[in-house]
Write an enzyme that holds these catalytic residues in place. Sequence first.
Site, PDB file in Angstrom:
ATOM      1  N   THR A  68       0.835  -1.205   0.000  1.00 15.93           N
ATOM      2  CA  THR A  68       0.000   0.000   0.000  1.00 15.93           C
ATOM      3  C   THR A  68       0.868   1.253   0.000  1.00 15.93           C
ATOM      4  O   THR A  68       2.092   1.175  -0.159  1.00 15.93           O
ATOM      5  CB  THR A  68      -1.022  -0.052   1.173  1.00 15.93           C
ATOM      6  OG1 THR A  68      -1.949   1.026   0.983  1.00 15.93           O
ATOM      7  CG2 THR A  68      -0.374   0.063   2.536  1.00 15.93           C
ATOM      8  N   LYS A  72       3.522   1.557  -3.899  1.00 10.22           N
ATOM      9  CA  LYS A  72       2.939   0.820  -5.028  1.00 10.22           C
ATOM     10  C   LYS A  72       3.737   0.950  -6.328  1.00 10.22           C
ATOM     11  O   LYS A  72       3.700   0.046  -7.167  1.00 10.22           O
ATOM     12  CB  LYS A  72       1.482   1.251  -5.261  1.00 10.22           C
ATOM     13  CG  LYS A  72       0.544   0.767  -4.178  1.00 10.22           C
ATOM     14  CD  LYS A  72      -0.898   1.093  -4.497  1.00 10.22           C
ATOM     15  CE  LYS A  72      -1.790   0.782  -3.316  1.00 10.22           C
ATOM     16  NZ  LYS A  72      -3.216   0.953  -3.592  1.00 10.22           N
ATOM     17  N   ASN A  93       0.032  -3.768  -6.211  1.00  8.63           N
ATOM     18  CA  ASN A  93      -0.450  -3.836  -4.821  1.00  8.63           C
ATOM     19  C   ASN A  93      -0.407  -5.257  -4.291  1.00  8.63           C
ATOM     20  O   ASN A  93      -0.802  -5.484  -3.142  1.00  8.63           O
ATOM     21  CB  ASN A  93      -1.876  -3.286  -4.712  1.00  8.63           C
ATOM     22  CG  ASN A  93      -2.900  -4.307  -5.141  1.00  8.63           C
ATOM     23  OD1 ASN A  93      -2.715  -4.975  -6.158  1.00  8.63           O
ATOM     24  ND2 ASN A  93      -3.964  -4.452  -4.391  1.00  8.63           N
ATOM     25  N   ASP A 108      -5.933  -3.922  -7.298  1.00  9.85           N
ATOM     26  CA  ASP A 108      -6.794  -2.743  -7.086  1.00  9.85           C
ATOM     27  C   ASP A 108      -7.712  -2.590  -8.305  1.00  9.85           C
ATOM     28  O   ASP A 108      -8.900  -2.332  -8.178  1.00  9.85           O
ATOM     29  CB  ASP A 108      -5.956  -1.459  -6.974  1.00  9.85           C
ATOM     30  CG  ASP A 108      -5.352  -1.271  -5.587  1.00  9.85           C
ATOM     31  OD1 ASP A 108      -5.926  -1.776  -4.618  1.00  9.85           O
ATOM     32  OD2 ASP A 108      -4.297  -0.615  -5.505  1.00  9.85           O
ATOM     33  N   GLY A 132     -10.261  13.004 -12.058  1.00 17.15           N
ATOM     34  CA  GLY A 132      -8.955  12.933 -11.423  1.00 17.15           C
ATOM     35  C   GLY A 132      -7.888  12.429 -12.387  1.00 17.15           C
ATOM     36  O   GLY A 132      -8.212  11.839 -13.439  1.00 17.15           O
ATOM     37  N   ALA A 133      -6.637  12.696 -12.031  1.00 18.50           N
ATOM     38  CA  ALA A 133      -5.518  12.216 -12.845  1.00 18.50           C
ATOM     39  C   ALA A 133      -4.327  11.874 -11.947  1.00 18.50           C
ATOM     40  O   ALA A 133      -3.183  11.913 -12.377  1.00 18.50           O
ATOM     41  CB  ALA A 133      -5.127  13.264 -13.885  1.00 18.50           C
ATOM     42  N   GLY A 135      -2.637   8.998  -8.942  1.00 15.21           N
ATOM     43  CA  GLY A 135      -2.241   7.591  -9.044  1.00 15.21           C
ATOM     44  C   GLY A 135      -3.421   6.660  -9.284  1.00 15.21           C
ATOM     45  O   GLY A 135      -3.373   5.798 -10.172  1.00 15.21           O
ATOM     46  N   LEU A 228     -14.483   6.006  -5.781  1.00  9.02           N
ATOM     47  CA  LEU A 228     -13.431   5.186  -5.160  1.00  9.02           C
ATOM     48  C   LEU A 228     -13.374   5.398  -3.651  1.00  9.02           C
ATOM     49  O   LEU A 228     -12.925   4.544  -2.905  1.00  9.02           O
ATOM     50  CB  LEU A 228     -12.056   5.520  -5.773  1.00  9.02           C
ATOM     51  CG  LEU A 228     -11.553   4.593  -6.884  1.00  9.02           C
ATOM     52  CD1 LEU A 228     -12.587   4.355  -7.961  1.00  9.02           C
ATOM     53  CD2 LEU A 228     -10.276   5.116  -7.494  1.00  9.02           C
TER      54      LEU A 228
END
Length: 291
Positions: A68, A72, A93, A108, A132-133, A135, A228
């Site tokens: 985690t 990663k 992960n 994931d 979002g952009a 990870g 998420l």
Amino acid sequence: MQEINGRTKICGLIGNPVEHTLSPLIHNTLSRALGKNFVYVPFLVEDGNLKTAVKGAYALNVAGLNVTVPYKSEVISQVKEMDELAAHIGAVNTLVRCEGGYKGFNTDMTGLYRAMMSEGIVLSGEKVIVLGAGGAARAVVFMCVHFGAKAVYVLNRTRKKAEEVTEEANRTFRKNCVYALGLTEYEKLPEGKFLAIQSTSVGLFPNTEEAVIEEAGFYEKIHTGYDLVYSPFETKFMRLVKKQEGKAYNGLKMLLYQGVEAYEYFSKEAVSEALSLEVYEKMKKAMGADE
Ligand code: NAP
């Protein structure tokens, strides 16, 4: 849990911090239910110790590890083999013991895929908005293209980062189906309804009254919203999707299935949907979201 004895296999989680993880609950519940002599423990790995930790785990015959934050990406330099999707995503992960080291996977993203399938959400042929952009968003974009999304629109506050992810995904898959936009440019989206995957950290506890986009006009375009974030259990993004008659889900099942898939790699045993859902109920209880 079975009694620990000379045949007990060890799996665990490496990261920093690890105190609040639900992974031991997932893995140890599965071992108990399946009668497997496995035990799963958290390992706090301090900055600078990742290489030693992975080597030490191998030397100690550790069967598998989850990885985690913040390791990663960094852990890729420590694996013996890489799964193809994980290599594309650029994040690992799950480490599964193999000849001479560990093989890196990204459950994931296969976990998110399985979570969406369990809700009847089909990616193949779908038009997807990824908010979002960072990870997680980057991995979601790669996963969407990998599983056959027709078009993926990446909307991010910092447009340049959306452009970088877009360019990388199109190049990797030799396609031209990923497009970049700023957060305020959603009116440029083509006609029709979309699946939206909320992959920013906005709305995460304690900022529960925030959503990355607030305007109703955006949510009118969404038939299904997948956040998420799972703390709070119902995010503001989910509430805004529902207000415009869309279906909305949080990321707790993603967390569940990333664990279930890792467990399947570690134990070489398939986990049924019914058992997965039993574990899910326990996770909800642990989060205080079972009322
Ligand atoms: P990250 O790399 O730090 O990226 C954060 C993203 O959020 C960036 O796109 C950033 O935009 C955006 N953002 C942050 N604050 C914002 C604001 N005030 N307004 C607009 N955009 C904002 O984080 P990450 O690792 O991708 O994680 C994102 C989320 O996914 C986290 O909340 C995490 O809990 C969740 N997650 C859930 C699971 C699960 O199993 N359910 C697994 C992984 C991650 P800029 O680029 O403009 O800064």
